[in-house]
Design a protein around this motif. Sequence first.
Motif, PDB file in Angstrom:
ATOM      1  N   ALA A 135      -9.549   3.784  -3.184  1.00 41.31           N
ATOM      2  CA  ALA A 135      -9.894   3.086  -1.945  1.00 41.31           C
ATOM      3  C   ALA A 135      -8.737   3.120  -0.961  1.00 41.31           C
ATOM      4  CB  ALA A 135     -10.268   1.642  -2.249  1.00 41.31           C
ATOM      5  N   PHE A 136      -7.793   4.038  -1.179  1.00 39.56           N
ATOM      6  CA  PHE A 136      -6.580   4.061  -0.345  1.00 39.56           C
ATOM      7  C   PHE A 136      -6.907   4.168   1.139  1.00 39.56           C
ATOM      8  CE2 PHE A 136      -2.886   6.013   1.642  1.00 39.56           C
ATOM      9  CZ  PHE A 136      -1.894   5.178   1.195  1.00 39.56           C
ATOM     10  N   VAL A 137      -7.963   4.926   1.481  1.00 48.30           N
ATOM     11  CA  VAL A 137      -8.256   5.146   2.899  1.00 48.30           C
ATOM     12  C   VAL A 137      -8.984   3.952   3.526  1.00 48.30           C
ATOM     13  CG1 VAL A 137      -8.289   7.653   2.752  1.00 48.30           C
ATOM     14  CG2 VAL A 137     -10.374   6.374   2.293  1.00 48.30           C
ATOM     15  N   ARG A 138      -9.334   2.975   2.712  1.00 50.32           N
ATOM     16  CA  ARG A 138     -10.093   1.838   3.266  1.00 50.32           C
ATOM     17  C   ARG A 138      -9.178   0.668   3.563  1.00 50.32           C
ATOM     18  NH1 ARG A 138     -14.833   0.929  -0.896  1.00 50.32           N
ATOM     19  NH2 ARG A 138     -15.075  -0.912   0.398  1.00 50.32           N
ATOM     20  N   ASN A 139      -9.590  -0.152   4.518  1.00 50.20           N
ATOM     21  CA  ASN A 139      -8.765  -1.298   4.871  1.00 50.20           C
ATOM     22  C   ASN A 139      -9.478  -2.632   4.648  1.00 50.20           C
ATOM     23  OD1 ASN A 139      -6.428   0.134   5.707  1.00 50.20           O
ATOM     24  ND2 ASN A 139      -7.572   0.800   7.513  1.00 50.20           N
ATOM     25  N   SER A 164     -12.854  13.483  -4.237  1.00 47.34           N
ATOM     26  CA  SER A 164     -12.819  14.551  -5.228  1.00 47.34           C
ATOM     27  C   SER A 164     -12.551  14.031  -6.628  1.00 47.34           C
ATOM     28  CB  SER A 164     -11.765  15.591  -4.853  1.00 47.34           C
ATOM     29  OG  SER A 164     -10.510  15.191  -5.342  1.00 47.34           O
ATOM     30  N   ALA A 196      -2.752  12.617  -5.196  1.00 46.14           N
ATOM     31  CA  ALA A 196      -2.518  11.573  -4.194  1.00 46.14           C
ATOM     32  C   ALA A 196      -3.074  12.010  -2.846  1.00 46.14           C
ATOM     33  CB  ALA A 196      -1.027  11.265  -4.098  1.00 46.14           C
ATOM     34  N   MET A 197      -2.848  13.265  -2.495  1.00 51.99           N
ATOM     35  CA  MET A 197      -3.397  13.762  -1.230  1.00 51.99           C
ATOM     36  C   MET A 197      -4.913  13.647  -1.227  1.00 51.99           C
ATOM     37  SD  MET A 197      -1.082  17.125  -0.637  1.00 51.99           S
ATOM     38  CE  MET A 197      -2.070  17.866   0.641  1.00 51.99           C
ATOM     39  N   GLN A 198      -5.519  13.906  -2.382  1.00 52.81           N
ATOM     40  CA  GLN A 198      -6.974  13.846  -2.453  1.00 52.81           C
ATOM     41  C   GLN A 198      -7.500  12.418  -2.427  1.00 52.81           C
ATOM     42  OE1 GLN A 198      -8.507  16.469  -5.551  1.00 52.81           O
ATOM     43  NE2 GLN A 198      -6.873  17.896  -5.092  1.00 52.81           N
ATOM     44  N   MET A 199      -6.580  11.441  -2.549  1.00 50.21           N
ATOM     45  CA  MET A 199      -6.988  10.051  -2.351  1.00 50.21           C
ATOM     46  C   MET A 199      -6.779   9.643  -0.895  1.00 50.21           C
ATOM     47  SD  MET A 199      -8.026   9.157  -5.245  1.00 50.21           S
ATOM     48  CE  MET A 199      -8.365  10.800  -5.847  1.00 50.21           C
ATOM     49  N   GLY A 200      -6.299  10.579  -0.087  1.00 49.30           N
ATOM     50  CA  GLY A 200      -6.074  10.267   1.317  1.00 49.30           C
ATOM     51  C   GLY A 200      -4.648   9.866   1.630  1.00 49.30           C
ATOM     52  N   VAL A 201      -3.722  10.036   0.673  1.00 50.44           N
ATOM     53  CA  VAL A 201      -2.328   9.682   0.931  1.00 50.44           C
ATOM     54  C   VAL A 201      -1.686  10.777   1.784  1.00 50.44           C
ATOM     55  CG1 VAL A 201      -0.075   9.334  -0.128  1.00 50.44           C
ATOM     56  CG2 VAL A 201      -2.114   8.399  -1.208  1.00 50.44           C
ATOM     57  N   ASP A 202      -1.053  10.365   2.857  1.00 48.81           N
ATOM     58  CA  ASP A 202      -0.324  11.302   3.704  1.00 48.81           C
ATOM     59  C   ASP A 202       1.069  11.476   3.103  1.00 48.81           C
ATOM     60  OD1 ASP A 202       1.105  12.631   5.597  1.00 48.81           O
ATOM     61  OD2 ASP A 202       0.386  11.442   7.288  1.00 48.81           O
ATOM     62  N   LEU A 261      -8.280   1.643  -7.819  1.00 49.65           N
ATOM     63  CA  LEU A 261      -8.032   1.134  -6.468  1.00 49.65           C
ATOM     64  C   LEU A 261      -7.383   2.188  -5.571  1.00 49.65           C
ATOM     65  CD1 LEU A 261      -6.935  -2.536  -7.178  1.00 49.65           C
ATOM     66  CD2 LEU A 261      -9.080  -1.725  -6.181  1.00 49.65           C
ATOM     67  N   MET A 262      -6.628   3.127  -6.176  1.00 51.20           N
ATOM     68  CA  MET A 262      -6.058   4.217  -5.359  1.00 51.20           C
ATOM     69  C   MET A 262      -7.169   4.988  -4.656  1.00 51.20           C
ATOM     70  SD  MET A 262      -2.920   4.627  -4.806  1.00 51.20           S
ATOM     71  CE  MET A 262      -2.921   6.263  -4.059  1.00 51.20           C
ATOM     72  N   ARG A 278     -12.787   6.312  -9.411  1.00 52.83           N
ATOM     73  CA  ARG A 278     -11.767   6.434  -8.374  1.00 52.83           C
ATOM     74  C   ARG A 278     -12.353   7.145  -7.148  1.00 52.83           C
ATOM     75  NH1 ARG A 278      -6.407   9.931  -9.695  1.00 52.83           N
ATOM     76  NH2 ARG A 278      -7.961  11.589  -9.607  1.00 52.83           N
ATOM     77  N   THR A 323      -5.529  17.380   4.114  1.00 58.57           N
ATOM     78  CA  THR A 323      -6.335  16.810   3.037  1.00 58.57           C
ATOM     79  C   THR A 323      -6.636  15.328   3.269  1.00 58.57           C
ATOM     80  OG1 THR A 323      -5.385  18.442   1.556  1.00 58.57           O
ATOM     81  CG2 THR A 323      -6.469  16.561   0.541  1.00 58.57           C
ATOM     82  N   PRO A 324      -5.617  14.495   3.605  1.00 59.25           N
ATOM     83  CA  PRO A 324      -5.937  13.085   3.831  1.00 59.25           C
ATOM     84  C   PRO A 324      -6.963  12.886   4.953  1.00 59.25           C
ATOM     85  CG  PRO A 324      -3.579  13.372   3.636  1.00 59.25           C
ATOM     86  CD  PRO A 324      -4.167  14.738   3.646  1.00 59.25           C
ATOM     87  N   VAL A 355     -10.334  13.606   3.554  1.00 60.31           N
ATOM     88  CA  VAL A 355     -10.783  12.503   2.704  1.00 60.31           C
ATOM     89  C   VAL A 355     -11.336  11.377   3.569  1.00 60.31           C
ATOM     90  CG1 VAL A 355     -10.019  10.756   1.058  1.00 60.31           C
ATOM     91  CG2 VAL A 355      -9.190  13.104   0.854  1.00 60.31           C
ATOM     92  N   ARG A 356     -10.672  11.114   4.673  1.00 58.85           N
ATOM     93  CA  ARG A 356     -11.145  10.055   5.577  1.00 58.85           C
ATOM     94  C   ARG A 356     -12.487  10.381   6.219  1.00 58.85           C
ATOM     95  NH1 ARG A 356      -6.983   6.234   6.597  1.00 58.85           N
ATOM     96  NH2 ARG A 356      -5.139   6.950   5.482  1.00 58.85           N
ATOM     97  N   LYS A 385       0.827  -1.193   0.000  1.00 59.66           N
ATOM     98  CA  LYS A 385       0.000   0.000   0.000  1.00 59.66           C
ATOM     99  C   LYS A 385       0.877   1.265   0.000  1.00 59.66           C
ATOM    100  CE  LYS A 385      -4.279   1.438   1.967  1.00 59.66           C
ATOM    101  NZ  LYS A 385      -5.465   1.096   2.691  1.00 59.66           N
ATOM    102  N   TRP A 428       2.288   1.833  -3.382  1.00 51.77           N
ATOM    103  CA  TRP A 428       1.318   2.492  -4.263  1.00 51.77           C
ATOM    104  C   TRP A 428       1.266   3.980  -3.953  1.00 51.77           C
ATOM    105  CZ3 TRP A 428      -3.608   0.161  -6.528  1.00 51.77           C
ATOM    106  CH2 TRP A 428      -3.354  -1.126  -7.005  1.00 51.77           C
TER     107      TRP A 428
END
Lengths: 607, 246
Positions: free
Chosen positions: B109-113, B88, A178-184, B106-107, B155, B78-79, B82-83, A163, A166
């Motif tokens: 769904a990055f915040v999901r586990n 967006s 990437a930040m808007q996908m929740g990536v820190d 799949l990116m 996405r 921002t993350p 999103v959580r 993860k 990615w």
Amino acid sequence: MSSWLDYTINGLIVGNVYALVAVGLALIFGVSRLINFAQGSIYLVGAYIGWVAVVQLHTPLPLTIIVVAVAAALVGLIIERFGLRPLQNSVRIAPLLATIGISFVLDQLVMLTFSPNPRALPSQLPDVRFQVGGGTIGPLDLLIAGVGITSALLLFVFLRYSKLGWAIRATAQDRDAAMQMGVDVNRVNQAVFGIAAALGGVSGMLVGMYYNQIDTAMSLQATLKGVVAEVVGGAGNVPGAVVGSLLLGLVESYGVAVFGTSYRNLFAFLLLVVVLVLRPNGLFASARQAPPEPLTGTFIAPSRPVRIPRWALLVAAGVFAILPFFPVSFYVLQTLINAWLLGMLALSLTLVAGTIGQVSLGHAALLAIGAYTSALLSLNFSVPVGLAIIGGGLMSAALGTALISPSFRLRGHYVSIATLAIGEIVSLVILNWESVTRGPIGISGIPPLSLFGYDLISATSIYWFSFSAMVVLALLQGRLLGSHLGRSFRAIRDDDIAARAYGLSLNRYKSLAFIFGGFAAGVSGGIAAHLYSYINHETFNTQQSILALTVVILGGLGNVVGAILGSVALVGLPEVFRIAAEYRILIYGIVLLLLVRFRPQGLLGTI
Amino acid sequence: MTDSAPEPLLALSNVNTFYGQAQVHFDLSITVGRGHIVCLLGGNASGKSTTMKIILGLVRPRSGDVTFDGASLLGLTTPQIVRRGIASVPEARRLFADMSVRENILMGAFVRNDRDVVAQDLDRMLTLFPKLGQRLSQRAGSLSGGEQQMVAMARALMSRPRMIVMDEPTMGLSPLYVDRVLELIRTINQEGVSVFMVEQNASLALEIAHEAYVLQTGTIVLSGPAQALKDDPRVRDAYLGGSEAA
């Protein structure tokens, strides 16, 4: 004489070592668009941690590798957290300069801890060689290859299937998205610096074992080689960095086979310049891709410069001009002479890096060209010293501009890399072109400064000579900046695309800036040559280039008065506080870091 | 159209934003009701995109508040936002061009586990966007603009958001895809996701929106039910021009 197969094996092994450095650089560049000039320092730290582990703690080899990787990763995390993260919203030049400052600090700390003398780093492996075809291969070669291949595989699996991997890839492609996908992205930066540092540290240790020697000079060389390999493979391209490294290893190895050891680095840097000029996105990028740099916006911190009234400048100039009439010590004059010489270099760099925005990291090469030209003119052709110095300035202007001109199409970080490489190339040509430059022996017996037949030997006369040379150059530069030419320079710096759209020829204006800057630096180098009476290929080194850059940033990029003030401050203050010579470079590094963090526009502001 | 006004899901209240000295927003107040499609209209440099950035935490306002489901978003990264349940669809889509279509979706769904459910959701996206099925292993950058917009929407949905913010979702698309995208926004909304979208194409946006706001140089000059705005002569003159009359 070894066989071609031996050279190939050697090239691939060295290439593997470079790959460990270059992959880290590529990861960091990918994620933060930053060339980490501190990568070589981590490599150095890795080598010395390896030495402590092997020689003092007697750890077995697998444990040594783990210790080095973990310790180096920690250093990387510290650099990211305290050196770079605070600069996230800073101008784009800030992180680049910060990594340079960090590298100075780390290198000096290692030098102060372990002394600059080389040390042996035994590999603990049996010293046997196996016959392979017409060549031989040893256990250490296999270890290096094994570490290289294993790291590459692990990294591949990590980037493709984890993860965090990615997240790293996504951040490298589009940080905001990437930040808007929740990536820190802070965590991503951390991860990348940790990985890069671990790989770099292990690489340093392996190289130490390969040559059974480590010393503090390894750092800059490693950064340079890693950067070459990375740029050849395409900045930010991880697989490209591996291929670029192997290619670099082979090119060097074959170059050494044909021309001899002292040509090794020359081939590396020529490869870099050729790739930068012909394929600035690396060998594997498709041509249509734009270079990964924002297209517009200034690289330099914008600010409102401090206005200094004309009378104050006149008074200051007057005070310094009549200073020798007062009972000042020889030591003070000596220090100020150094400041004036550095001031001329800073004038040159502040024009090139500040006014037109081409941040040069190889400015000492201009000093070297001026110094050698002036020395050789006066020695071989009995040209009067005054004229010889002007000759040095002209040669520096012409040759310096010619050397940099193929790189005029580059931007931002790439200009810095190209100038760094050109600086190294100049030094290596001086080393290898023995018939003219006397090679490693250097030039001795350079005649002292003289003017109209009178030798200038006393400190007072040298003081006046260098001071007036600097003042004349500063006045000229002030005139230049006030003219439409200065405005065009700044337009190119702030937005080269817009400048071009308004009909400014980038090549012409960049040439003009380098010609003027080259002349000032060449004069400074020329005076220095006659002052020192002995020079060699290492007299004017990268450390001086970086010192000049620190001076220029301290004063305020583009700021003429700032450049001189910065020189006096950086040369003078360590004298005032009687700081021992070995701590000076450390202090310059710390000054650079503090400036970048707290006052990127310098004392007097950028112009 | 709902008759009763539900408690707002997202609320910007008295937001003032600056870029350096320049003020971008003047006392901006916008609410997005639960289950609504709300559209922000405005010309160039009206401050539309900055509004999106404020919601996503990419730009911080100097004063005012932004709340989502009753809790302030100010000070969150921002993350973190999103959580909280905001996804967006950025301007110009901003796909990860060198990653495959599957990786891009799949990116989201990055915040999901919950890996297993994510896999089911991917299948659901392929029924919603059937065209993407054949493209899963292709580089996202190689798709057409319309297909990229599909990927960007899929996405965004993958994080199972409560609200999606979209920046000009129809920009640069062929008329065929414009209709398709609008239809999809409606479908997404019917599944319970609130939508806040910024658009220049007023006539199309008002077609599907419940409410709309008109932003002019940082100030809301008009707001109300989309149907009412559509017939408002001021909107017609400013944004709809002759095309709507024809």
